[in-house]
Motif scaffolding. Structure first.
Motif, short mmCIF file in Angstrom:
data_model
loop_
_atom_site.label_atom_id
_atom_site.label_comp_id
_atom_site.label_asym_id
_atom_site.label_seq_id
_atom_site.Cartn_x
_atom_site.Cartn_y
_atom_site.Cartn_z
N ILE A 43 -5.24 25.60 -13.44
CA ILE A 43 -4.85 24.20 -13.57
C ILE A 43 -3.50 24.15 -14.27
CG2 ILE A 43 -7.18 23.24 -13.58
CD1 ILE A 43 -6.96 23.00 -16.62
N GLY A 44 -2.73 23.13 -13.96
CA GLY A 44 -1.45 22.92 -14.62
C GLY A 44 -1.60 21.79 -15.62
N LEU A 45 -1.17 22.03 -16.85
CA LEU A 45 -1.28 21.04 -17.91
C LEU A 45 0.11 20.58 -18.33
CD1 LEU A 45 -3.92 22.84 -20.15
CD2 LEU A 45 -4.34 21.04 -18.46
N SER A 46 0.23 19.32 -18.72
CA SER A 46 1.51 18.79 -19.19
C SER A 46 1.30 17.95 -20.43
CB SER A 46 2.17 17.94 -18.11
OG SER A 46 3.39 17.41 -18.58
N MET A 47 2.18 18.12 -21.40
CA MET A 47 2.22 17.26 -22.58
C MET A 47 3.23 16.14 -22.40
SD MET A 47 2.22 20.04 -25.69
CE MET A 47 2.85 18.85 -26.84
N LYS A 48 4.26 16.37 -21.60
CA LYS A 48 5.37 15.43 -21.55
C LYS A 48 5.05 14.12 -20.83
CE LYS A 48 7.86 17.65 -17.73
NZ LYS A 48 9.11 18.36 -17.44
N TYR A 49 3.94 14.07 -20.16
CA TYR A 49 3.54 12.83 -19.50
C TYR A 49 2.44 12.10 -20.27
CZ TYR A 49 6.12 14.96 -15.69
OH TYR A 49 7.10 15.55 -14.93
N VAL A 50 2.24 12.49 -21.53
CA VAL A 50 1.20 11.88 -22.36
C VAL A 50 1.80 11.53 -23.73
CG1 VAL A 50 -1.09 12.18 -23.38
CG2 VAL A 50 -0.53 13.34 -21.25
N ASP A 51 1.58 10.30 -24.17
CA ASP A 51 2.02 9.90 -25.51
C ASP A 51 1.22 10.70 -26.52
OD1 ASP A 51 1.83 8.42 -28.09
OD2 ASP A 51 3.16 7.02 -27.06
N GLN A 52 1.89 11.49 -27.34
CA GLN A 52 1.20 12.40 -28.25
C GLN A 52 0.57 11.68 -29.44
OE1 GLN A 52 0.52 15.77 -27.73
NE2 GLN A 52 1.14 15.01 -25.72
N LYS A 53 0.91 10.42 -29.66
CA LYS A 53 0.28 9.67 -30.74
C LYS A 53 -0.99 8.95 -30.28
CE LYS A 53 4.48 9.05 -33.34
NZ LYS A 53 5.62 8.20 -33.59
N THR A 54 -0.96 8.43 -29.05
CA THR A 54 -2.07 7.60 -28.58
C THR A 54 -2.91 8.24 -27.48
OG1 THR A 54 -0.76 6.52 -26.85
CG2 THR A 54 -0.71 5.52 -29.07
N GLY A 55 -2.35 9.24 -26.79
CA GLY A 55 -3.05 9.84 -25.65
C GLY A 55 -2.86 9.06 -24.36
N GLU A 56 -2.00 8.03 -24.39
CA GLU A 56 -1.76 7.21 -23.20
C GLU A 56 -1.04 8.01 -22.12
OE1 GLU A 56 0.76 3.25 -21.83
OE2 GLU A 56 0.80 3.88 -23.92
N ASP A 57 -1.49 7.89 -20.89
CA ASP A 57 -0.86 8.53 -19.74
C ASP A 57 0.44 7.80 -19.44
OD1 ASP A 57 -0.11 9.60 -17.30
OD2 ASP A 57 -2.12 9.50 -16.44
N LEU A 58 1.58 8.49 -19.54
CA LEU A 58 2.89 7.89 -19.32
C LEU A 58 3.33 7.95 -17.86
CD1 LEU A 58 4.65 9.37 -22.48
CD2 LEU A 58 3.57 7.12 -22.23
N ASP A 59 2.56 8.61 -17.03
CA ASP A 59 2.87 8.74 -15.61
C ASP A 59 1.56 8.64 -14.82
OD1 ASP A 59 4.33 9.22 -13.26
OD2 ASP A 59 4.24 11.40 -13.50
N PRO A 60 0.90 7.47 -14.90
CA PRO A 60 -0.46 7.36 -14.33
C PRO A 60 -0.55 7.59 -12.82
CG PRO A 60 0.36 5.21 -14.99
CD PRO A 60 1.34 6.22 -15.49
N PHE A 61 0.55 7.41 -12.11
CA PHE A 61 0.51 7.62 -10.66
C PHE A 61 1.23 8.90 -10.25
CE2 PHE A 61 0.15 3.04 -11.40
CZ PHE A 61 -1.13 2.84 -10.88
N ASN A 62 1.56 9.73 -11.24
CA ASN A 62 2.20 11.04 -11.02
C ASN A 62 3.55 10.97 -10.31
OD1 ASN A 62 0.13 12.48 -12.32
ND2 ASN A 62 -1.10 12.37 -10.47
N VAL A 63 4.24 9.85 -10.42
CA VAL A 63 5.54 9.68 -9.76
C VAL A 63 6.57 10.65 -10.36
CG1 VAL A 63 7.44 8.07 -9.36
CG2 VAL A 63 5.06 7.29 -9.19
N LYS A 64 6.68 10.70 -11.68
CA LYS A 64 7.65 11.59 -12.32
C LYS A 64 7.33 13.04 -12.03
CE LYS A 64 8.61 8.55 -16.24
NZ LYS A 64 8.50 8.41 -17.69
N HIS A 65 6.06 13.39 -12.10
CA HIS A 65 5.67 14.78 -11.85
C HIS A 65 5.97 15.19 -10.41
CE1 HIS A 65 3.65 18.57 -12.25
NE2 HIS A 65 2.89 18.29 -11.21
N GLN A 66 5.70 14.33 -9.45
CA GLN A 66 5.96 14.65 -8.05
C GLN A 66 7.46 14.84 -7.81
OE1 GLN A 66 2.74 15.68 -7.03
NE2 GLN A 66 3.95 15.37 -5.22
#
Length: 73
Positions: A43-66
């Protein structure tokens, strides 16, 4: 799990990311599963698409990752 250094923080320009300034071995961090490779059982894991204070997904539709994956290909 392990997070590849390219998935720890967004890179700004040619700035070199110093992982030790961001996270230390044993730290608890929020991650997002961004890739699943069933054939190789990885599996591939990413920290940069998650707010490290709240755990909020910053790229919920994976647009940036794609877009990032497309640039790599």
């Amino acid at each position: 799990g392990l997070v590849h250094f390219t998935q720890i923080q967004e890179k700004v320009g040619d700035e070199k990311i110093e992982v030790a300034e961001i996270v230390n071995v044993g730290d608890s961090v929020w991650v997002k599963v961004v890739d699943v490779d069933i054939e190789n059982q990885k599996i591939g894991l990413s920290m940069k698409y998650v707010d490290q204070k709240t755990g909020e997904d910053l790229d919920p539709f994976n647009v940036k990752h794609q877009k990032e994956k497309e640039r790599e290909e």
